[in-house]
Design a protein around this motif. Structure first.
Motif, PDB file in Angstrom:
ATOM      1  N   THR A 169     -23.054  -0.486 -16.889  1.00  0.00           N
ATOM      2  CA  THR A 169     -23.710  -0.279 -18.036  1.00  0.00           C
ATOM      3  C   THR A 169     -24.765  -1.275 -18.550  1.00  0.00           C
ATOM      4  OG1 THR A 169     -21.882  -0.907 -19.386  1.00  0.00           O
ATOM      5  CG2 THR A 169     -21.984   1.422 -18.861  1.00  0.00           C
ATOM      6  N   LYS A 170     -25.565  -1.176 -19.479  1.00  0.00           N
ATOM      7  CA  LYS A 170     -26.285  -2.053 -20.008  1.00  0.00           C
ATOM      8  C   LYS A 170     -27.325  -2.895 -18.965  1.00  0.00           C
ATOM      9  CE  LYS A 170     -22.829  -2.679 -23.884  1.00  0.00           C
ATOM     10  NZ  LYS A 170     -22.259  -3.744 -24.327  1.00  0.00           N
ATOM     11  N   ASP A 188     -30.088  -2.885 -18.921  1.00  0.00           N
ATOM     12  CA  ASP A 188     -31.657  -3.061 -19.412  1.00  0.00           C
ATOM     13  C   ASP A 188     -31.524  -4.511 -20.155  1.00  0.00           C
ATOM     14  OD1 ASP A 188     -29.824  -1.530 -21.195  1.00  0.00           O
ATOM     15  OD2 ASP A 188     -31.418  -1.811 -22.558  1.00  0.00           O
ATOM     16  N   ASN A 248     -28.449   3.121 -18.285  1.00  0.00           N
ATOM     17  CA  ASN A 248     -28.782   2.512 -19.574  1.00  0.00           C
ATOM     18  C   ASN A 248     -28.764   4.052 -20.420  1.00  0.00           C
ATOM     19  OD1 ASN A 248     -30.282   2.011 -22.061  1.00  0.00           O
ATOM     20  ND2 ASN A 248     -32.035   1.298 -21.000  1.00  0.00           N
ATOM     21  N   THR A 284     -31.430   6.303 -18.312  1.00  0.00           N
ATOM     22  CA  THR A 284     -31.473   6.012 -16.987  1.00  0.00           C
ATOM     23  C   THR A 284     -29.960   6.232 -16.380  1.00  0.00           C
ATOM     24  OG1 THR A 284     -33.141   4.421 -17.448  1.00  0.00           O
ATOM     25  CG2 THR A 284     -31.982   4.062 -15.357  1.00  0.00           C
TER      26      THR A 284
END
Length: 151
Positions: free
Chosen positions: A103-104, A106, A131, A136
């Motif tokens: 996750t994360k 971005d 994301n 995404t």
């Protein structure tokens, strides 16, 4: 006629702030809003668990019980985490398929290759990058969770 789409049950596990609740909201098509998950939440096709369960040996044993309620175990690692909480080959303790979810992706301090290594080391063969805020990778997880024969 095609069947109504059904999804396999997915239980999400990971440290606090890994993005389990945000991913749950994204998978369900909800507006994203932050709140701290204090206990286990069952939604249609998703079980969201508090990070403390994965971070505590005493509470961690409860996670094993929740794998029995799911078809697939999702092990989350945020791309900006400083270390992994999952020991090598931890997935062998689950009697379900385990997928990794980074996750994360971005964030400016995201280290996706490192998170991938941690999840592979934990035993995940399939890894998704998401994301949850912009969606995404969410579609790929939903597609993966579809039961055979669904359209």
């Amino acid at each position: 006629p095609p069947r109504v789409m059904a999804l396999y049950w997915l239980v999400l596990m990971g440290r606090s702030t890994a993005g389990k609740t945000t991913l749950t909201q994204a998978l369900r098509g909800e507006e994203i809003h932050y709140y701290k998950t204090q206990d286990v939440h069952h939604y249609k096709s998703v079980i969201d668990t508090p990070g403390e369960y994965a971070q505590s040996r005493r509470l961690g044993k409860a996670l094993a019980l929740y794998t029995y309620e799911a078809d697939i175990v999702g092990i989350l690692a945020a791309a900006n985490e400083p270390y992994s909480i999952f020991p090598p080959n931890v997935t062998c303790q689950a009697n379900r398929e385990c997928i990794g979810i980074v996750t994360k992706i971005d964030l400016p301090d995201a280290n996706i290759p490192q998170a991938d290594r941690w999840l592979r080391n934990a035993g995940c063969k399939k890894i998704f990058h998401v994301n949850s805020l912009d969606g995404t990778g969410v579609g790929e997880i939903l597609e993966y969770l579809k039961e055979p024969g669904d359209e």
